[in-house]
Design a protein around this motif. Structure first.
Motif, PDB file in Angstrom:
ATOM      1  N   SER A  90       3.583  53.799  25.675  1.00 59.38           N
ATOM      2  CA  SER A  90       3.933  53.693  27.096  1.00 59.38           C
ATOM      3  C   SER A  90       5.193  53.196  27.047  1.00 59.38           C
ATOM      4  CB  SER A  90       2.934  53.020  28.035  1.00 59.38           C
ATOM      5  OG  SER A  90       1.605  53.437  27.982  1.00 59.38           O
ATOM      6  N   ILE A  91       6.155  54.059  27.830  1.00 57.61           N
ATOM      7  CA  ILE A  91       7.492  53.781  28.106  1.00 57.61           C
ATOM      8  C   ILE A  91       7.608  53.558  29.555  1.00 57.61           C
ATOM      9  CG2 ILE A  91       9.694  54.335  27.592  1.00 57.61           C
ATOM     10  CD1 ILE A  91       8.913  55.971  25.409  1.00 57.61           C
ATOM     11  N   ARG A  92       7.898  52.307  29.915  1.00 60.49           N
ATOM     12  CA  ARG A  92       8.024  51.935  31.375  1.00 60.49           C
ATOM     13  C   ARG A  92       9.484  51.696  31.655  1.00 60.49           C
ATOM     14  NH1 ARG A  92       2.205  48.398  31.397  1.00 60.49           N
ATOM     15  NH2 ARG A  92       1.136  50.061  30.609  1.00 60.49           N
ATOM     16  N   GLU A  93       9.636  51.205  32.932  1.00 59.91           N
ATOM     17  CA  GLU A  93      10.888  50.899  33.404  1.00 59.91           C
ATOM     18  C   GLU A  93      11.003  49.357  33.070  1.00 59.91           C
ATOM     19  OE1 GLU A  93      12.440  52.409  37.455  1.00 59.91           O
ATOM     20  OE2 GLU A  93      10.224  52.255  37.755  1.00 59.91           O
ATOM     21  N   ASP A  94      10.071  48.512  32.691  1.00 55.41           N
ATOM     22  CA  ASP A  94      10.438  47.297  32.357  1.00 55.41           C
ATOM     23  C   ASP A  94      10.043  46.841  30.830  1.00 55.41           C
ATOM     24  OD1 ASP A  94       7.606  47.790  32.216  1.00 55.41           O
ATOM     25  OD2 ASP A  94       7.005  45.625  33.239  1.00 55.41           O
ATOM     26  N   GLY A  95       9.688  48.004  30.112  1.00 56.38           N
ATOM     27  CA  GLY A  95       9.411  47.817  28.699  1.00 56.38           C
ATOM     28  C   GLY A  95       8.626  48.828  27.988  1.00 56.38           C
ATOM     29  N   VAL A  96       8.068  48.606  26.891  1.00 59.08           N
ATOM     30  CA  VAL A  96       7.292  49.414  26.014  1.00 59.08           C
ATOM     31  C   VAL A  96       6.082  48.869  25.707  1.00 59.08           C
ATOM     32  CG1 VAL A  96       7.160  50.675  23.774  1.00 59.08           C
ATOM     33  CG2 VAL A  96       9.747  50.277  24.924  1.00 59.08           C
ATOM     34  N   VAL A 104      -3.217  45.489  22.468  1.00 57.76           N
ATOM     35  CA  VAL A 104      -2.265  45.759  23.132  1.00 57.76           C
ATOM     36  C   VAL A 104      -1.156  44.901  23.134  1.00 57.76           C
ATOM     37  CG1 VAL A 104      -1.541  46.315  25.656  1.00 57.76           C
ATOM     38  CG2 VAL A 104      -3.690  46.570  25.009  1.00 57.76           C
ATOM     39  N   LYS A 105       0.098  45.346  22.604  1.00 53.19           N
ATOM     40  CA  LYS A 105       1.263  44.723  22.474  1.00 53.19           C
ATOM     41  C   LYS A 105       2.290  45.299  23.274  1.00 53.19           C
ATOM     42  CE  LYS A 105       0.897  43.316  17.708  1.00 53.19           C
ATOM     43  NZ  LYS A 105       1.393  42.993  16.296  1.00 53.19           N
ATOM     44  N   GLU A 106       3.123  44.313  24.048  1.00 53.72           N
ATOM     45  CA  GLU A 106       4.073  44.587  24.924  1.00 53.72           C
ATOM     46  C   GLU A 106       5.580  44.030  24.936  1.00 53.72           C
ATOM     47  OE1 GLU A 106       4.738  44.813  29.908  1.00 53.72           O
ATOM     48  OE2 GLU A 106       2.979  43.822  28.950  1.00 53.72           O
ATOM     49  N   PRO A 110      14.404  43.260  28.110  1.00 54.88           N
ATOM     50  CA  PRO A 110      15.376  41.963  27.800  1.00 54.88           C
ATOM     51  C   PRO A 110      14.953  41.368  26.325  1.00 54.88           C
ATOM     52  CG  PRO A 110      14.696  42.038  29.967  1.00 54.88           C
ATOM     53  CD  PRO A 110      13.433  42.982  29.592  1.00 54.88           C
ATOM     54  N   ASP A 111      13.770  41.391  25.952  1.00 53.33           N
ATOM     55  CA  ASP A 111      13.441  40.840  24.789  1.00 53.33           C
ATOM     56  C   ASP A 111      13.748  41.609  23.616  1.00 53.33           C
ATOM     57  OD1 ASP A 111      12.533  38.709  26.391  1.00 53.33           O
ATOM     58  OD2 ASP A 111      10.259  39.404  26.510  1.00 53.33           O
ATOM     59  N   GLU A 137      12.633  45.047  17.347  1.00 56.89           N
ATOM     60  CA  GLU A 137      12.656  43.801  16.845  1.00 56.89           C
ATOM     61  C   GLU A 137      13.331  42.696  18.012  1.00 56.89           C
ATOM     62  OE1 GLU A 137      13.886  44.284  12.468  1.00 56.89           O
ATOM     63  OE2 GLU A 137      15.176  45.364  13.699  1.00 56.89           O
ATOM     64  N   ARG A 138      12.654  41.640  17.955  1.00 60.48           N
ATOM     65  CA  ARG A 138      13.146  40.619  18.962  1.00 60.48           C
ATOM     66  C   ARG A 138      14.632  40.033  18.709  1.00 60.48           C
ATOM     67  NH1 ARG A 138       9.164  37.239  19.765  1.00 60.48           N
ATOM     68  NH2 ARG A 138       7.587  38.369  18.500  1.00 60.48           N
ATOM     69  N   ALA A 139      15.123  39.494  19.688  1.00 58.86           N
ATOM     70  CA  ALA A 139      16.364  38.804  19.348  1.00 58.86           C
ATOM     71  C   ALA A 139      16.297  37.504  18.453  1.00 58.86           C
ATOM     72  CB  ALA A 139      16.949  38.538  20.821  1.00 58.86           C
TER      73      ALA A 139
END
Length: 244
Positions: A90-96, A104-106, A110-111, A137-139
């Motif tokens: 799922s591709i959403r306005e607040d993330g993936v 389920v992984k979100e 910003p992350d 990948e995370r910051a």
């Protein structure tokens, strides 16, 4: 470019679902056929269980394999349902968000530091199979080893699951990664406006639907067609990935 409202759900291609479902039908069919020949005799021989305890294996093993095969068939068959409820991205306005069965992984925008794809190899009965893993990948991630990078990623998925119709899966993985990085760049610059732009070649190849409950009514692509031309065949293809 296609204009598509967020949120959208990318589902596995019907080709991959069909192959998996047919494989499990053949597997279960052969198992039932063989069991019909061996299990009745094993049940009759149970009176000699004390002399030959291993006879119970002819009952337990087929039963175990059948119980393991049925959920796999259900999993592949569920991919044919609209939106593939147990396997999607799922591709959403607040993330993936990545869902695979019950996991389920979100990853919030910003992350996410960047999207990247790496080549991986899995061992099979006929040798080895190459596939491409797309990762968010995370910051601050410092790992360089591919296995460690995959473990530290916010989420990851095999790109070929969603569009195996492409002849060049490596180019497709990079094309999809570039598009996701384009969305990420627009988020950082405050230019992620709904609806978003998706390259026509990508939109024609992917199978996608509006996210359940979103209220959007744009036309879904529930088939996932092979594009007329491989998007990687044009040198300008990647330039059109980022919204302008």
């Amino acid at each position: 470019m296609r204009r598509i409202d967020l949120p959208i759900r990318l589902a596995p291609s019907r080709q991959a679902a069909l192959f998996g479902a047919l494989f499990m039908v053949v597997w279960l069919g052969m198992l039932v056929f063989i069991s019909s020949k061996t299990v009745p005799d094993a049940i009759q021989d149970m009176r000699n269980f004390k002399d030959n305890p291993s006879i119970i294996l002819f009952i337990i093993v087929p039963l175990f394999m059948f119980c393991a095969g049925v959920p796999m068939f259900v999993f592949f068959a569920a991919r044919f349902l609209p939106g593939s409820p147990f396997d999607h991205l799922s591709i959403r306005e607040d993330g993936v968000v990545r869902r695979l069965t019950w996991k389920v992984k979100e990853a919030k925008w910003p992350d996410i530091h960047q999207f990247d794809c790496i080549q991986r190899t899995r061992k099979t009965k006929n040798g080895s199979q190459v596939y491409w893993l797309v990762m968010a990948e995370r910051a601050g991630a410092t790992a360089r080893d591919p296995d460690q990078r995959a473990k530290e990623a916010l989420l990851s998925f095999v790109s070929g699951t969603f569009a195996p119709a492409f002849n060049n899966k490596a180019e497709f993985a990079r094309f999809l990664t570039d598009w996701l990085n384009g969305l990420l760049g627009n988020v950082r610059s405050g230019r992620l406006h709904n609806p978003i732009s998706m390259p026509a070649a990508l939109a024609d190849a992917l199978r996608y639907t509006p996210e359940a409950g979103s209220g959007h009514r744009h036309a879904p692509n529930e088939i996932g067609l092979r594009p007329v031309k491989d998007p990687a065949s044009k040198s300008s293809a990647r330039k059109s990935v980022i919204e302008r």
